[in-house]
Design an enzyme around this catalytic site. Structure first.
Site, mmCIF file in Angstrom:
data_model
loop_
_atom_site.group_PDB
_atom_site.id
_atom_site.type_symbol
_atom_site.label_atom_id
_atom_site.label_comp_id
_atom_site.label_asym_id
_atom_site.label_seq_id
_atom_site.Cartn_x
_atom_site.Cartn_y
_atom_site.Cartn_z
ATOM 1 N N TYR A 1 0.381 -0.941 -0.538
ATOM 2 C CA TYR A 1 0.157 -0.191 -0.061
ATOM 3 C C TYR A 1 0.635 1.212 0.060
ATOM 4 O O TYR A 1 0.646 2.202 -0.832
ATOM 5 C CB TYR A 1 -0.962 0.396 1.279
ATOM 6 C CG TYR A 1 -1.388 1.242 1.531
ATOM 7 C CD1 TYR A 1 -2.328 1.417 0.215
ATOM 8 C CD2 TYR A 1 -1.743 2.615 2.410
ATOM 9 C CE1 TYR A 1 -3.366 2.960 0.555
ATOM 10 C CE2 TYR A 1 -1.941 3.175 2.187
ATOM 11 C CZ TYR A 1 -3.058 3.745 1.436
ATOM 12 O OH TYR A 1 -3.439 4.959 1.727
ATOM 13 N N LYS B 1 1.525 4.874 -2.798
ATOM 14 C CA LYS B 1 1.680 6.024 -2.700
ATOM 15 C C LYS B 1 2.582 6.187 -2.734
ATOM 16 O O LYS B 1 2.785 7.654 -3.563
ATOM 17 C CB LYS B 1 0.582 5.702 -1.025
ATOM 18 C CG LYS B 1 -0.832 5.576 -0.927
ATOM 19 C CD LYS B 1 -1.848 6.555 -1.609
ATOM 20 C CE LYS B 1 -3.026 5.505 -2.212
ATOM 21 N NZ LYS B 1 -3.845 6.667 -3.019
HETATM 22 N N1 LIG Z 1 -9.061 7.353 4.693
HETATM 23 C C1 LIG Z 1 -7.468 6.727 5.112
HETATM 24 O O1 LIG Z 1 -6.978 7.549 6.044
HETATM 25 C C2 LIG Z 1 -6.734 7.768 3.920
HETATM 26 C C3 LIG Z 1 -5.321 8.451 4.425
HETATM 27 C C4 LIG Z 1 -4.604 8.761 3.210
HETATM 28 C C5 LIG Z 1 -4.888 8.096 1.431
HETATM 29 N N2 LIG Z 1 -5.719 8.013 1.405
HETATM 30 C C6 LIG Z 1 -5.887 7.538 -0.028
HETATM 31 O O2 LIG Z 1 -7.274 8.563 0.141
HETATM 32 C C7 LIG Z 1 -8.478 7.767 -0.945
HETATM 33 C C8 LIG Z 1 -9.696 7.422 -0.535
HETATM 34 O O3 LIG Z 1 -10.056 6.856 0.556
HETATM 35 P P1 LIG Z 1 -11.349 7.079 1.527
HETATM 36 O O4 LIG Z 1 -10.491 6.879 2.782
HETATM 37 O O5 LIG Z 1 -11.993 8.087 0.933
HETATM 38 O O6 LIG Z 1 -11.290 5.627 1.957
HETATM 39 P P2 LIG Z 1 -12.689 5.156 1.084
HETATM 40 O O7 LIG Z 1 -13.884 6.318 2.325
HETATM 41 O O8 LIG Z 1 -12.734 3.374 0.794
HETATM 42 O O9 LIG Z 1 -13.477 5.093 -0.629
HETATM 43 C C9 LIG Z 1 -12.660 4.606 -0.861
HETATM 44 C C10 LIG Z 1 -13.178 5.125 -2.740
HETATM 45 O O10 LIG Z 1 -12.953 4.457 -3.198
HETATM 46 C C11 LIG Z 1 -13.731 3.350 -4.493
HETATM 47 N N3 LIG Z 1 -12.687 2.056 -4.681
HETATM 48 C C12 LIG Z 1 -12.257 1.625 -4.269
HETATM 49 N N4 LIG Z 1 -11.636 -0.069 -5.164
HETATM 50 C C13 LIG Z 1 -12.985 0.491 -6.056
HETATM 51 C C14 LIG Z 1 -12.034 0.053 -7.237
HETATM 52 N N5 LIG Z 1 -12.097 -1.507 -7.649
HETATM 53 N N6 LIG Z 1 -13.155 0.435 -8.763
HETATM 54 C C15 LIG Z 1 -13.631 1.795 -8.518
HETATM 55 N N7 LIG Z 1 -13.632 2.286 -7.249
HETATM 56 C C16 LIG Z 1 -12.652 1.964 -6.229
HETATM 57 C C17 LIG Z 1 -14.616 3.558 -3.286
HETATM 58 O O11 LIG Z 1 -16.116 3.005 -4.393
HETATM 59 P P3 LIG Z 1 -16.585 1.668 -4.253
HETATM 60 O O12 LIG Z 1 -16.196 0.732 -3.319
HETATM 61 O O13 LIG Z 1 -18.550 1.808 -4.385
HETATM 62 O O14 LIG Z 1 -16.291 1.029 -5.539
HETATM 63 C C18 LIG Z 1 -14.700 5.010 -2.612
HETATM 64 O O15 LIG Z 1 -15.867 5.205 -3.044
HETATM 65 C C19 LIG Z 1 -7.364 6.323 -1.272
HETATM 66 O O16 LIG Z 1 -6.822 6.995 -2.665
HETATM 67 C C20 LIG Z 1 -6.425 6.160 -0.441
HETATM 68 O O17 LIG Z 1 -5.720 5.671 -0.448
HETATM 69 C C21 LIG Z 1 -7.103 8.120 2.760
#
Ligand SMILES: NC(=O)c1ccc[n+]([C@@H]2O[C@H](COP(=O)([O-])OP(=O)(O)OC[C@H]3O[C@@H](n4cnc5c(N)ncnc54)[C@H](OP(=O)(O)O)[C@@H]3O)[C@@H](O)[C@H]2O)c1
Length: 278
Positions: A164, A168
């Site tokens: 992961y 990133k």
């Molecule tokens: N949360 C954290 O702590 C954090 C920290 C740093 C960076 N990030 C990054 O921020 C971004 C958003 O994460 P989040 O925290 O908002 O997580 P989240 O609430 O789990 O949202 C993830 C989104 O990605 C979509 N997704 C996942 N797999 C997919 C697929 N195969 N095809 C199309 N869409 C897909 C999901 O939609 P569906 O399930 O409906 O497909 C959902 O809308 C990610 O890139 C993550 O790595 C998150």
């Protein structure tokens, strides 16, 4: 009072009239879409969960008077990103927010290779494919923006979330470089590197978070930085976690991050021990 459509808005003027947001069914993507709708941009929302996207689209259209379309697509598949770009060809898109992504955690060797390769597809292949297609479209119209979601874990290796963190690091390096390369073409690029954020992410990744940012705070900080900075650590928590490690050499940062992730996945080892009678 001036109606919203007549009020000047930096995001709408520089990046409108249409924005494409991936990962819009949950968390950071959803919050970013809501913020863009409040700024008056029309939206294309993408994720796998079509029914959730449709309900959210209806809500945003009713609340903000913008046009909202949805594309249900699996971005882990080889063709997902291309399908999404094709579905938007007739629209004057000026902004791509590539927020779809997920994480895995735990022992690299005990994990599922299929899940790691799916993650590579969503977090990296789909992102580079969308950046290439939309980057060309934006350069041709002389204006646009790309928002990439990196993470604080992308600034060094992270044991127990090794792949992961590597995805990133890929996104962070891609964003930093494209920000410089595409600027003369009028295309702004920002790599947003949040710390822990309360969303659907932790459950899917099998992690437990302590303190966390809200998706709305991450969306606000990220969009405020677009066109002004090339990397943003949105929110105080992201800055604190990154700056605290700056004095350490890279090898030591890797060790510290490994301890942090061991703590965030401790509950799974405890559950395994109970299951196996340990
Ligand atoms: N949360 C954290 O702590 C954090 C920290 C740093 C960076 N990030 C990054 O921020 C971004 C958003 O994460 P989040 O925290 O908002 O997580 P989240 O609430 O789990 O949202 C993830 C989104 O990605 C979509 N997704 C996942 N797999 C997919 C697929 N195969 N095809 C199309 N869409 C897909 C999901 O939609 P569906 O399930 O409906 O497909 C959902 O809308 C990610 O890139 C993550 O790595 C998150």
């Amino acid at each position: 009072m001036v109606a919203r459509a007549e009020r000047p808005d930096r995001l709408r003027e520089r990046y409108g009239p249409w924005a494409v947001v991936t990962g819009a069914s949950s968390g950071i993507g959803r919050a970013t879409a809501a913020r863009l709708a409040a700024s008056g941009l029309n939206l294309v929302l993408a994720a796998r969960s079509g029914a959730i996207l449709d309900r959210f689209a209806a809500l945003l259209a009713a609340e903000h008077g913008v046009e909202v379309r949805t594309v249900a697509v699996d971005l882990a598949s080889e063709t997902g990103a291309i399908e999404l770009e094709r579905a938007t060809r007739e629209l004057d898109v000026g902004l791509l927010v590539a927020a779809a992504g997920f994480g895995t955690s735990g022992s690299f060797l005990d994990g599922s290779l299929a899940a790691e390769l799916d993650m590579l597809g969503v977090n990296c292949r789909a992102v580079v494919t969308l950046c290439w297609h939309f980057g060309r479209r934006f350069a041709a119209r002389g204006r646009g923006g790309l928002v990439l979601m990196s993470s604080i874990v992308g600034f060094q290796g992270m044991p127990y979330a090794a792949h992961y963190a590597a995805t990133k690091a890929y996104v962070q390096a891609l964003g930093e470089a494209l920000a410089v390369e595409l600027r003369p073409a009028g295309v702004d690029v920002v790599a947003s590197a949040p710390g822990p954020t309360a969303s659907g992410f932790a459950e899917r990744a099998g992690m437990r978070m302590g303190q966390a940012l809200t998706p709305a705070a991450v969306a606000e900080g990220t969009l405020a930085a677009l066109g002004r900075r090339t990397t943003v650590l949105p929110g105080f928590l992201s800055k604190l976690l990154v700056y605290a490690l700056v004095p350490l050499p890279r090898w030591a940062r890797v060790r510290v991050m490994g301890r942090v992730m061991a703590g965030m996945t401790r509950h799974r080892r405890a559950a395994d021990a109970v299951f196996h009678g340990g």
